[in-house]
Write a protein that holds these residues in place. Structure first.
Motif, mmCIF file in Angstrom:
data_model
loop_
_atom_site.group_PDB
_atom_site.id
_atom_site.type_symbol
_atom_site.label_atom_id
_atom_site.label_comp_id
_atom_site.label_asym_id
_atom_site.label_seq_id
_atom_site.Cartn_x
_atom_site.Cartn_y
_atom_site.Cartn_z
ATOM 1 N N LEU A 273 0.852 -1.175 -0.037
ATOM 2 C CA LEU A 273 -0.010 0.085 -0.088
ATOM 3 C C LEU A 273 0.786 1.391 0.182
ATOM 4 O O LEU A 273 0.502 2.241 -0.559
ATOM 5 N N GLU A 274 2.025 1.182 0.778
ATOM 6 C CA GLU A 274 2.856 2.602 0.837
ATOM 7 C C GLU A 274 3.269 2.871 -0.532
ATOM 8 O O GLU A 274 3.276 3.841 -0.798
ATOM 9 N N GLU A 275 3.953 1.513 -1.058
ATOM 10 C CA GLU A 275 4.603 1.912 -2.400
ATOM 11 C C GLU A 275 3.696 2.524 -3.506
ATOM 12 O O GLU A 275 4.005 3.267 -4.317
ATOM 13 N N LEU A 276 2.249 2.169 -3.258
ATOM 14 C CA LEU A 276 1.339 2.720 -4.412
ATOM 15 C C LEU A 276 0.868 4.085 -3.943
ATOM 16 O O LEU A 276 0.172 4.829 -4.677
ATOM 17 N N GLY A 277 1.149 4.423 -2.662
ATOM 18 C CA GLY A 277 0.544 5.471 -2.329
ATOM 19 C C GLY A 277 -0.799 5.612 -1.801
ATOM 20 O O GLY A 277 -1.542 6.547 -1.723
ATOM 21 N N VAL A 278 -1.106 4.462 -1.248
ATOM 22 C CA VAL A 278 -2.579 4.305 -0.779
ATOM 23 C C VAL A 278 -2.780 5.307 0.400
ATOM 24 O O VAL A 278 -1.921 5.002 1.278
ATOM 25 N N GLU A 279 -3.834 6.156 0.533
ATOM 26 C CA GLU A 279 -4.088 7.218 1.677
ATOM 27 C C GLU A 279 -4.198 6.544 2.896
ATOM 28 O O GLU A 279 -5.098 5.548 2.887
ATOM 29 N N ILE A 280 -3.587 6.793 4.012
ATOM 30 C CA ILE A 280 -3.802 6.370 5.367
ATOM 31 C C ILE A 280 -4.238 7.380 6.301
ATOM 32 O O ILE A 280 -3.929 8.390 6.214
ATOM 33 N N ARG A 281 -5.515 7.340 7.024
ATOM 34 C CA ARG A 281 -5.654 8.203 7.717
ATOM 35 C C ARG A 281 -4.830 8.387 9.079
ATOM 36 O O ARG A 281 -4.037 7.516 9.513
ATOM 37 N N PRO A 282 -4.964 9.640 9.859
ATOM 38 C CA PRO A 282 -3.969 9.758 10.801
ATOM 39 C C PRO A 282 -4.284 8.685 11.924
ATOM 40 O O PRO A 282 -3.348 8.430 12.636
ATOM 41 N N ARG A 283 -5.497 8.264 11.960
ATOM 42 C CA ARG A 283 -5.436 7.041 13.059
ATOM 43 C C ARG A 283 -5.275 5.815 12.586
ATOM 44 O O ARG A 283 -5.210 4.604 13.384
ATOM 45 N N GLY A 284 -4.747 5.722 11.385
ATOM 46 C CA GLY A 284 -4.140 4.371 10.812
ATOM 47 C C GLY A 284 -4.799 3.531 10.062
ATOM 48 O O GLY A 284 -4.167 2.458 9.604
ATOM 49 N N THR A 285 -6.052 3.881 9.838
ATOM 50 C CA THR A 285 -6.902 3.012 8.753
ATOM 51 C C THR A 285 -6.947 3.404 7.547
ATOM 52 O O THR A 285 -6.355 4.608 7.257
ATOM 53 N N ILE A 286 -7.070 2.691 6.705
ATOM 54 C CA ILE A 286 -7.250 3.123 4.985
ATOM 55 C C ILE A 286 -8.334 3.976 4.908
ATOM 56 O O ILE A 286 -9.543 3.952 5.186
ATOM 57 N N LEU A 292 -16.352 3.142 -0.398
ATOM 58 C CA LEU A 292 -15.313 2.437 0.015
ATOM 59 C C LEU A 292 -14.159 1.981 -0.971
ATOM 60 O O LEU A 292 -13.476 1.140 -0.923
ATOM 61 N N GLN A 293 -14.106 3.190 -1.845
ATOM 62 C CA GLN A 293 -12.899 3.074 -2.691
ATOM 63 C C GLN A 293 -11.685 4.263 -2.289
ATOM 64 O O GLN A 293 -12.093 5.037 -1.532
ATOM 65 N N THR A 294 -10.584 3.572 -2.412
ATOM 66 C CA THR A 294 -9.408 4.196 -1.971
ATOM 67 C C THR A 294 -8.852 5.271 -2.825
ATOM 68 O O THR A 294 -9.582 5.335 -3.962
ATOM 69 N N ASN A 295 -7.945 6.092 -2.562
ATOM 70 C CA ASN A 295 -7.568 7.077 -3.745
ATOM 71 C C ASN A 295 -6.868 6.385 -4.922
ATOM 72 O O ASN A 295 -6.771 6.964 -5.935
ATOM 73 N N ILE A 296 -6.586 5.149 -4.994
ATOM 74 C CA ILE A 296 -6.356 4.222 -6.012
ATOM 75 C C ILE A 296 -7.639 3.801 -6.544
ATOM 76 O O ILE A 296 -8.196 2.768 -5.924
ATOM 77 N N PRO A 297 -8.356 4.218 -7.540
ATOM 78 C CA PRO A 297 -9.610 3.842 -7.889
ATOM 79 C C PRO A 297 -10.071 2.358 -8.160
ATOM 80 O O PRO A 297 -10.995 1.798 -7.860
ATOM 81 N N SER A 298 -8.928 1.358 -8.446
ATOM 82 C CA SER A 298 -9.223 0.198 -8.489
ATOM 83 C C SER A 298 -9.103 -0.633 -7.094
ATOM 84 O O SER A 298 -9.068 -1.799 -7.041
#
Ligand SMILES: Cc1cc2nc3c(=O)[nH]c(=O)nc-3n(C[C@H](O)[C@H](O)[C@H](O)COP(=O)(O)OP(=O)(O)OC[C@H]3O[C@@H](n4cnc5c(N)ncnc54)[C@H](O)[C@@H]3O)c2cc1C
Length: 474
Positions: A273-286, A292-298
């Motif tokens: 996830l880190e390598e792809l740059g998936v956004e993590i909230r300050p409290r540590g969850t995605i 329920l889609q992350t900043n990486i649309p797929s």
């Protein structure tokens, strides 16, 4: 030729991943489900199932202690802790087939045992092979949060992950954290015979609940001999002593074992996830949008890894949205409906919630009325010697619309189902009152709460007119 191997690759075979795979396969998508450890995840192996099994054994002991209340001179129970823990494992084994690779393979899911690493928005590596999919669902769950308390790493502490391997009952057990897990486990171990101390830095245990609920549980715990140390902040360990800060002073607590129940951290690192740059909230969850889609649309998420709720039933609820949105977006997509979220803490008395309680309504500046029905008055509860607790309903002022319900008492987690349905389908107190409930059942408490509400909302003018009408008819 297909562009991808699968429609969805699901990472994690816990509640969230299993339900996502189930739904997607049921609607004919091609799904790979990758699990690195045990199918069923936390819920089956280290969470809901073993904790409820242990609580059940502990409850049997508590009944034996209450023998007199049931008309017996005394009842004694001989037991071997190892056998109680074996029963817990037997319960897991019996439920295991529901979540097994065999079952899911038969449903049409490609179940893969191995550790998944996301290598691109559409590819996952597992066991040295690269699999591709139009979408990926991350359902990697969470693990016990273990804070950096000096010397904690030097002791053989327990968490919900390893407590199930205990072979002997600890004599003195300190539980760090008075949330639902700490409270449930504290009561279970206390009933089994451990000297339990719950250490909580907040002013109360189960701090999200209303004051009268906390009081009920706290008093029951104290009556059973559980020591509750609130306002105590764990500072350090020195051998088998925990040092806490309480009102600016150090307090020493001796223990044989420590159980760390200080919340859960989402599993978000080490698998791409880190390598792809998936956004993590300050409290540590995605981070995810309402679909329920992350900043990486797929890449989609569900369950403990994204929250905000960390329950099996909310993981399953989100899983429907994650799989359906993954498969049909952008043609059709649905926002997760968090409007009616129930949960229970399986202490004795149980505490079950749906919607708002007073604390939350006040915080959100929502006006409400409270109706309370005391279960101490309920025929079935009296017959069962379980006459304690209450049904507490928050309604819109002057209306029968339900804003939230808390039930504290025996089987509260089952009783609340009626109010969950009522809130979900906008059924008010009048309709609950107008529904026949079987006599004598605990469920009647729900109807009697509606009766209390009705009594408080009798139209005075109509009553005066009725009085006159009956006087005229006499
Ligand atoms: C003691 C305890 C009691 C609980 N009691 C209740 C209860 O009574 N009711 C309730 O609703 N909830 C309860 N919960 C919470 C419930 O267990 C969780 O909310 C639920 O298990 C979350 O499911 P999940 O699928 O999100 O995560 P998990 O169940 O944690 O599943 C995630 C899975 O992903 C796998 N995984 C992680 N990374 C990878 C990777 N890179 N590759 C492959 N696989 C991977 C893990 O091995 C794991 O199996 C309890 C929890 C605990 C700890």
């Amino acid at each position: 030729m297909s562009k991808y191997d699968y429609n969805i690759i699901v990472i994690g075979g816990g509640s969230a991943g299993l339900v996502s795979s189930y739904i997607a396969t049921a609607i004919k998508a091609k799904v790979a489900l990758i699990e690195k450890h045990k199918m069923g995840g936390d819920c089956l192996n280290t969470g809901c199932v073993p904790s409820k099994a242990l609580l059940r054994s502990a409850k049997m002991l508590s009944y034996a202690k209450r023998a007199k209340e049931f008309g017996f001179k005394k009842a004694s129970v001989e037991f071997d802790f190892k056998e109680v823990m074996q029963r817990v494992q037997d319960v897991i084994k019996t439920i295991e087939p529901h979540d097994s690779r065999e079952r899911y393979t038969n449903l049409g899911v490609d179940c893969i045992e191995g550790e998944a690493t996301i290598t691109s928005p559409h590819s996952v590596e597992v066991n040295g092979k690269t699999l591709t999919a139009r979408s990926i669902i991350v359902a990697t769950g969470a693990r016990p949060r273990v804070p950096l308390i000096p010397n904690l790493d030097k002791i053989d502490y327990l968490t919900s992950d390893n407590v199930w391997d205990l072979k002997a009952l600890p004599k003195k057990l300190v539980i760090l954290g008075g949330g639902p897990i700490g409270s449930e486990m504290g009561q279970a171990f206390s009933r089994l015979g451990a000297e339990v101390t719950i250490v909580e830095k907040a002013p109360q245990i189960l701090k999200r609940e209303d004051e009268n609920i906390i009081k009920l549980v706290t008093e029951k715990f104290q009556q059973e001999g559980i020591k509750i140390l609130t306002h105590h902040q764990a500072r350090a360990f020195k051998g088998n002593t925990l040092i806490c800060e309480y009102q600016g002073k150090d307090v020493e607590i001796k223990f044989d074992k420590v159980f760390v129940a200080l919340g859960r951290s989402a599993n978000v690192t080490g698998f791409g996830l880190e390598e792809l740059g998936v956004e993590i909230r300050p409290r540590g969850t995605i981070e995810a949008n309402p679909f329920l889609q992350t900043n990486i649309p797929s890449i989609y998420v569900c369950g403990d890894v994204t929250g905000p709720y960390q329950f099996t039933h909310t993981a399953a609820h989100q899983a429907w949205y994650a799989s359906v949105n993954t498969l049909f977006s952008p043609l059709k997509k649905f926002k997760v409906d968090y409007s009616v979220i129930p949960w229970a803490t399986f202490t004795d008395p149980e505490v079950a919630r749906v919607g708002l309680n007073e604390k939350e309504a006040k915080k959100q500046n929502i006006l409400y009325e409270v109706t309370t029905y005391g279960i101490d008055d309920l025929d079935r509860a009296i017959a069962d010697s379980e006459a304690h607790g209450f049904v507490k309903v928050l309604t819109v002022p002057g209306k029968d619309k339900i804003l939230g319900v808390t039930i504290a008492g025996t089987h509260a987690g089952d009783l609340i189902a009626e109010y969950i349905l009522a809130m979900k389908y906008n059924i008010g107190m009048n309709k609950i009152l107008g529904t026949i409930h079987i006599y004598p059942t605990l469920a009647e408490a729900n109807k009697f709460a509606a009766g209390e509400w009705k009594r408080a909302h009798v139209p005075t003018l109509a009553m005066k007119l009725l009085e006159k009408f009956h006087a005229w008819r006499r």
